[in-house]
Scaffold this motif. Structure first.
Motif, PDB file in Angstrom:
ATOM      1  N   LEU A  38      64.865  50.354  48.285  1.00 56.09           N
ATOM      2  CA  LEU A  38      65.125  50.416  46.853  1.00 56.09           C
ATOM      3  C   LEU A  38      65.044  51.849  46.335  1.00 56.09           C
ATOM      4  CD1 LEU A  38      63.242  47.224  45.687  1.00 56.09           C
ATOM      5  CD2 LEU A  38      65.691  47.605  45.647  1.00 56.09           C
ATOM      6  N   TYR A  41      68.347  53.871  47.083  1.00 51.21           N
ATOM      7  CA  TYR A  41      69.636  53.535  46.454  1.00 51.21           C
ATOM      8  C   TYR A  41      69.547  53.135  44.985  1.00 51.21           C
ATOM      9  CZ  TYR A  41      70.730  53.652  51.346  1.00 51.21           C
ATOM     10  OH  TYR A  41      70.845  54.077  52.644  1.00 51.21           O
ATOM     11  N   THR A  42      68.339  53.015  44.453  1.00 51.28           N
ATOM     12  CA  THR A  42      68.244  52.580  43.053  1.00 51.28           C
ATOM     13  C   THR A  42      67.298  53.442  42.215  1.00 51.28           C
ATOM     14  OG1 THR A  42      66.349  51.041  43.295  1.00 51.28           O
ATOM     15  CG2 THR A  42      68.533  50.201  43.896  1.00 51.28           C
ATOM     16  N   ARG A  46      66.948  53.042  38.375  1.00 47.37           N
ATOM     17  CA  ARG A  46      66.179  51.792  38.492  1.00 47.37           C
ATOM     18  C   ARG A  46      67.107  50.590  38.440  1.00 47.37           C
ATOM     19  NH1 ARG A  46      62.777  50.836  34.244  1.00 47.37           N
ATOM     20  NH2 ARG A  46      61.878  49.116  35.408  1.00 47.37           N
ATOM     21  N   ALA A  47      68.158  50.637  39.242  1.00 49.05           N
ATOM     22  CA  ALA A  47      69.141  49.556  39.265  1.00 49.05           C
ATOM     23  C   ALA A  47      68.506  48.276  39.790  1.00 49.05           C
ATOM     24  CB  ALA A  47      70.327  49.943  40.151  1.00 49.05           C
ATOM     25  N   ARG A  48      68.998  47.166  39.263  1.00 50.67           N
ATOM     26  CA  ARG A  48      68.558  45.852  39.745  1.00 50.67           C
ATOM     27  C   ARG A  48      69.430  45.439  40.925  1.00 50.67           C
ATOM     28  NH1 ARG A  48      65.299  43.359  35.934  1.00 50.67           N
ATOM     29  NH2 ARG A  48      65.521  44.099  33.778  1.00 50.67           N
ATOM     30  N   LEU A  49      68.798  44.983  41.985  1.00 50.10           N
ATOM     31  CA  LEU A  49      69.530  44.426  43.121  1.00 50.10           C
ATOM     32  C   LEU A  49      69.280  42.924  43.176  1.00 50.10           C
ATOM     33  CD1 LEU A  49      69.038  46.846  46.163  1.00 50.10           C
ATOM     34  CD2 LEU A  49      71.012  46.620  44.656  1.00 50.10           C
ATOM     35  N   ARG A  93      63.970  45.107  40.523  1.00 50.70           N
ATOM     36  CA  ARG A  93      64.063  46.561  40.498  1.00 50.70           C
ATOM     37  C   ARG A  93      62.656  47.141  40.520  1.00 50.70           C
ATOM     38  NH1 ARG A  93      65.881  48.178  34.317  1.00 50.70           N
ATOM     39  NH2 ARG A  93      64.204  47.097  33.211  1.00 50.70           N
ATOM     40  N   GLU A 280      75.527  54.034  51.171  1.00 48.87           N
ATOM     41  CA  GLU A 280      75.700  53.592  49.785  1.00 48.87           C
ATOM     42  C   GLU A 280      76.849  52.586  49.675  1.00 48.87           C
ATOM     43  OE1 GLU A 280      77.597  55.407  45.764  1.00 48.87           O
ATOM     44  OE2 GLU A 280      76.079  56.669  46.735  1.00 48.87           O
ATOM     45  N   ARG A 284      76.377  48.783  48.205  1.00 57.07           N
ATOM     46  CA  ARG A 284      77.200  48.294  47.097  1.00 57.07           C
ATOM     47  C   ARG A 284      77.932  47.007  47.487  1.00 57.07           C
ATOM     48  NH1 ARG A 284      78.357  51.575  42.793  1.00 57.07           N
ATOM     49  NH2 ARG A 284      77.548  53.721  42.880  1.00 57.07           N
ATOM     50  N   ILE A 298      73.775  51.760  41.506  1.00 60.88           N
ATOM     51  CA  ILE A 298      73.470  51.981  42.918  1.00 60.88           C
ATOM     52  C   ILE A 298      73.984  53.362  43.314  1.00 60.88           C
ATOM     53  CG2 ILE A 298      73.922  51.219  45.277  1.00 60.88           C
ATOM     54  CD1 ILE A 298      74.182  48.374  44.192  1.00 60.88           C
TER      55      ILE A 298
END
Length: 339
Positions: A38, A41-42, A46-49, A93, A280, A284, A298
């Protein structure tokens, strides 16, 4: 004395703080891999996966589906991840506190060693035996900040404490005292450098280079992509990020000739940056496959971007904890690692 080379954890586990990151193990634990993944890539946004995407990525790294779900759940309970549910789908996240810790920790992990002014930072602490968890938390924090124990309650570092590092120590209040000055040696007693097992650390550098140098030609040739790119990039971060914690810019003039700090850092940067675009792209694709909507935010950062300092934005209505902590100031994380 406890050798800093015998580190059982880099990230605090029992610290009296709102976020407890996973303790380091001899190998890569599912929780440690999740944090590194995390962060890699986030962290910037603070992207949500989607939780299913995190499970899928961890499964590709060799973690069982049950182990991946357990890691996510435990990290959420510890305040490292925050969940969100929309309909039947859930996502996660990094929390602001974890992101702040990892942003600064990652920056220090990859930053080149600064020139040494000949002085040492000496930190003394005294905590009652009844405060064992607080004591473990402080010791873990000091290791992550590049200190090592010269004696049980006397820790040293070649680097000055920056403001953000001071912020990380604030929760421990009057239990600590910090000095900075020159070593008056050589006799009597132990040199500050004796707090580090330099022979063991040299072997760790040698092992890192021996393990990862053969991978470099494939990286340059573009032969690593998809799941392998993500896995290799996560693993190289998770492995490398321990080295600057064990060697927090130890003064070159005090070390044996041919010290491998810079060759190891250069090798790490070539692999980590060389795999960034392909890794990346795969993250994605996996996120999109497990989401009804596009997954924004991301992005794989480079070593230079990490060294410059990635922002760790707070969510709406939240105030992010001031980034502080790792390494010479750290990040990592791992990121890191960790990573």
């Amino acid at each position: 004395m406890t050798s800093p080379y015998d580190i059982e954890e880099i990230f605090p586990d029992d610290a009296a703080e709102p976020v407890r990151l996973p303790r380091r193990q001899a190998g890569s634990s599912p929780q440690g891999l999740t944090v590194t993944l995390l962060a890699d890539y986030t962290l910037r946004d603070r992207a949500r996966l989607p939780s299913a995407a995190i499970v899928a990525l961890l499964t590709e790294a060799g973690v069982s589906q049950a182990g991946a779900r357990t890691a996510i759940s435990r990290l959420a309970r510890r305040g490292v991840l925050e969940g969100h549910r929309q309909g039947r789908r859930s996502s996660y996240r990094l929390t602001p506190a974890a992101a702040g810790f990892l942003a600064v920790g990652g920056s220090a992990i990859v930053a080149p060693a600064e020139p040494w002014d000949g002085r040492w930072t000496v930190l003394a602490f005294s905590l009652p035996r009844g405060q064992a968890a607080r004591r473990r938390g402080l010791r873990a924090q000091l290791r992550w900040m590049g200190f090592a124990p010269l004696y049980d309650g006397l820790w040293v570092s070649p680097r000055a404490l920056a403001g953000r590092a001071v912020d990380r120590l604030a929760p421990f209040g009057p239990a600590i005292t910090v000095f900075r000055g020159r070593y008056a040696g050589p006799e009597p007693g132990r040199s500050p450098l004796d707090a580090w097992d330099t022979a063991a650390l040299a072997r760790r550098y040698e092992s890192f280079i021996a393990n990862w140098r053969p991978v470099l030609p494939r990286v340059h040739a573009g032969q690593i992509a998809g799941p392998e790119a993500v896995r290799a990039r996560t693993e190289v971060m998770d492995t490398y990020r321990r080295l600057p914690v064990l060697d927090p810019g130890l003064p070159s003039r005090l070390l044996p000739p041919g010290w491998l700090r810079e060759p190891a850092r250069a090798l790490f940067a070539e692999i980590y940056d060389g795999l960034a675009a392909r890794a990346e792209e795969h993250v994605r694709a996996v996120a999109a496959a497990h989401s009804d909507d596009p997954v924004p935010g991301i992005g794989a950062h480079t070593v230079a971007e990490l060294a410059a300092g990635l922002p760790a934005p707070a969510a709406a209505g939240e105030v992010s904890a001031p980034p502080a902590g790792a390494g010479r100031s750290s990040g990592p994380g791992p990121g890191r690692a960790p990573r």
